[in-house]
Motif scaffolding. Structure first.
Motif, mmCIF file in Angstrom:
data_model
loop_
_atom_site.group_PDB
_atom_site.id
_atom_site.type_symbol
_atom_site.label_atom_id
_atom_site.label_comp_id
_atom_site.label_asym_id
_atom_site.label_seq_id
_atom_site.Cartn_x
_atom_site.Cartn_y
_atom_site.Cartn_z
ATOM 1 N N UNK A 238 0.787 -1.300 0.044
ATOM 2 C CA UNK A 238 -0.046 -0.107 0.117
ATOM 3 C C UNK A 238 0.801 1.342 -0.186
ATOM 4 N N UNK A 239 0.445 2.243 -0.877
ATOM 5 C CA UNK A 239 1.206 3.339 -0.911
ATOM 6 C C UNK A 239 0.414 4.673 -0.494
ATOM 7 N N UNK A 240 1.028 5.555 0.296
ATOM 8 C CA UNK A 240 0.414 6.762 0.653
ATOM 9 C C UNK A 240 0.888 7.900 -0.479
ATOM 10 N N UNK A 241 -0.161 8.647 -0.767
ATOM 11 C CA UNK A 241 0.141 9.790 -1.899
ATOM 12 C C UNK A 241 -0.284 11.064 -1.095
ATOM 13 N N UNK A 242 0.978 11.979 -1.017
ATOM 14 C CA UNK A 242 0.858 13.220 -0.352
ATOM 15 C C UNK A 242 1.059 14.525 -1.460
ATOM 16 N N UNK A 269 -3.563 2.626 -3.244
ATOM 17 C CA UNK A 269 -2.869 3.494 -2.524
ATOM 18 C C UNK A 269 -3.875 4.457 -1.830
ATOM 19 N N UNK A 270 -3.661 5.331 -0.815
ATOM 20 C CA UNK A 270 -4.388 6.244 0.024
ATOM 21 C C UNK A 270 -3.798 7.827 -0.155
ATOM 22 N N UNK A 271 -4.892 8.593 -0.537
ATOM 23 C CA UNK A 271 -4.307 9.989 -0.943
ATOM 24 C C UNK A 271 -4.597 10.701 0.415
ATOM 25 N N UNK A 295 -9.337 5.707 -2.008
ATOM 26 C CA UNK A 295 -9.035 6.081 -0.795
ATOM 27 C C UNK A 295 -8.671 7.262 -0.222
ATOM 28 N N UNK A 296 -9.113 7.954 0.722
ATOM 29 C CA UNK A 296 -8.671 9.436 1.180
ATOM 30 C C UNK A 296 -8.508 9.315 2.702
ATOM 31 N N UNK A 297 -7.617 10.064 3.448
ATOM 32 C CA UNK A 297 -7.452 10.242 4.726
ATOM 33 C C UNK A 297 -8.294 11.673 4.812
ATOM 34 N N UNK A 330 -11.129 6.899 4.393
ATOM 35 C CA UNK A 330 -12.557 6.573 3.992
ATOM 36 C C UNK A 330 -12.407 6.276 2.505
ATOM 37 N N UNK A 331 -13.728 5.723 1.974
ATOM 38 C CA UNK A 331 -13.926 5.617 0.656
ATOM 39 C C UNK A 331 -15.202 5.440 0.225
#
Length: 347
Positions: A238-242, A269-271, A295-297, A330-331
């Motif tokens: 899993x990757x984080x995207x900032x 990935x999660x943004x 998916x987003x934080x 969340x998604x």
């Protein structure tokens, strides 16, 4: 006298040369400014200045480039070269500027192929993008640029691939002529290289040390998405995207999109956007990301800090930040419901 002048100018150009070290009385070693040496290993240094009879010459044992000291100085900095020639002239010395061998780069010269020719030029600019710049790890402990990075509490493991660029506009114009038509107000910036999966630099970002505007300037050397961290992530995990490259350095398996549109990524990935529920432009980006099903934080209301770097400065550890992200991801429908209560203004 001749040796004195040559040695003097070797020392003058040393700040332009990465991994510069004196190996003997008339022998110096550093990373080749022509080919950039290895882009995968930034500790390799295969360029040498050496003495032959009464003159100093340059030789790279990677690309085969060979030339006189004068031509090397001219390649690195035209003003220093003029000073060098003038000083030799005043002391009745010849310029000694005969090129002994041109750099022999390891590619086949394209014939009447415009696309390949343009690609070769892009690769050449990429390899030169950090030539002559000192990494933060090479700077003295009291250097203002190093102090800036330390005060931001950036991971020490990143110091070797963050660079001090004393004249950002001038440096960029060497790679892309007239990118900045005027050099008025040119100033130092922290240069952050964007590398592809093979470690090749395809873009870079200049971050202001002070209040200079714009705060960030991103320069593309190749026509591709501005994604930072491709050389550091494992797409099987899993990757984080900032958004910000510097923020990405604090998280495991993280990339940054540097203010660009979210690219299509063939991985999990999660943004992770900044914590700014009143920023109208940011809210539009978040809404678009949610509608695309990503998916987003969405940070908890108790979080007071704006971005990840501020959270670290505020006392959070990397593990704590990553746990907060995991618990607030969340998604689809749940993301839309959470977004409706998270944002502080309507868009």
């Amino acid at each position: 006298m001749q040796s004195y002048i040559d040695v003097k100018y070797v020392n003058i150009i040393s700040p332009f040369l990465q991994q510069f070290k004196k190996k003997g009385d008339f022998l110096w070693n550093f990373r080749c400014p022509y080919c950039g040496d290895s882009q995968k290993s930034r500790t390799k240094a295969r360029g040498f200045i050496y003495r032959k009879k009464n003159d100093l010459f340059y030789k790279c044992h990677n690309c085969g480039a060979g030339t006189t000291l004068g031509k090397l100085i001219e390649y690195l900095d035209s003003k220093t070269y003029k000073d060098y020639i003038m000083e030799r002239y005043k002391n009745n010395l010849s310029s000694s500027n005969t090129l002994t061998k041109k750099p022999e780069f390891k590619f086949h010269e394209p014939v009447f192929n415009k696309t390949k020719s343009n690609k070769r030029k892009e690769m050449g600019r990429s390899s030169e993008s950090i030539v002559g710049l000192k990494s933060i790890s090479e700077l003295h402990q009291e250097h203002p640029a190093r102090k800036f990075v330390e005060q931001r509490r950036l991971p020490r493991s990143s110091y070797g691939d963050l660079f001090l660029c004393p004249r950002f506009y001038e440096h960029t114009n060497r790679l892309i002529p007239n990118k900045f038509p005027s050099l008025d107000g040119d100033h130092p910036r922290l240069l952050i290289p964007f590398r592809d999966e093979e470690g090749e630099v395809f873009a870079y970002q200049g971050r202001a040390f002070g209040k200079e505007q714009p705060k960030y300037i991103t320069i593309k050397l190749q026509d591709r998405d501005k994604i930072f961290g491709l050389d550091r992530v494992d797409k099987k995990e899993p990757i984080y995207v900032v958004e910000g490259p510097l923020d990405s350095l604090f998280l495991d398996n993280c990339i940054a999109v540097a203010g660009a549109e979210m690219p299509s990524l063939d991985c999990d990935f999660t943004v992770v956007f900044d914590n700014e529920p009143r920023n109208k432009e940011l809210l539009k980006q978040i809404e678009k990301t949610i509608n695309r099903g990503h998916k987003i934080c969405l940070w908890p209301e108790s979080m007071e800090h704006k971005d990840i770097n501020d959270m670290i400065l505020g006392g959070y550890t990397k593990e704590e930040v990553q746990l907060i992200i995991k618990e607030n991801t969340f998604q689809n429908a749940s993301a839309k419901m959470q977004f409706a209560t998270w944002r502080k203004i309507n868009v």
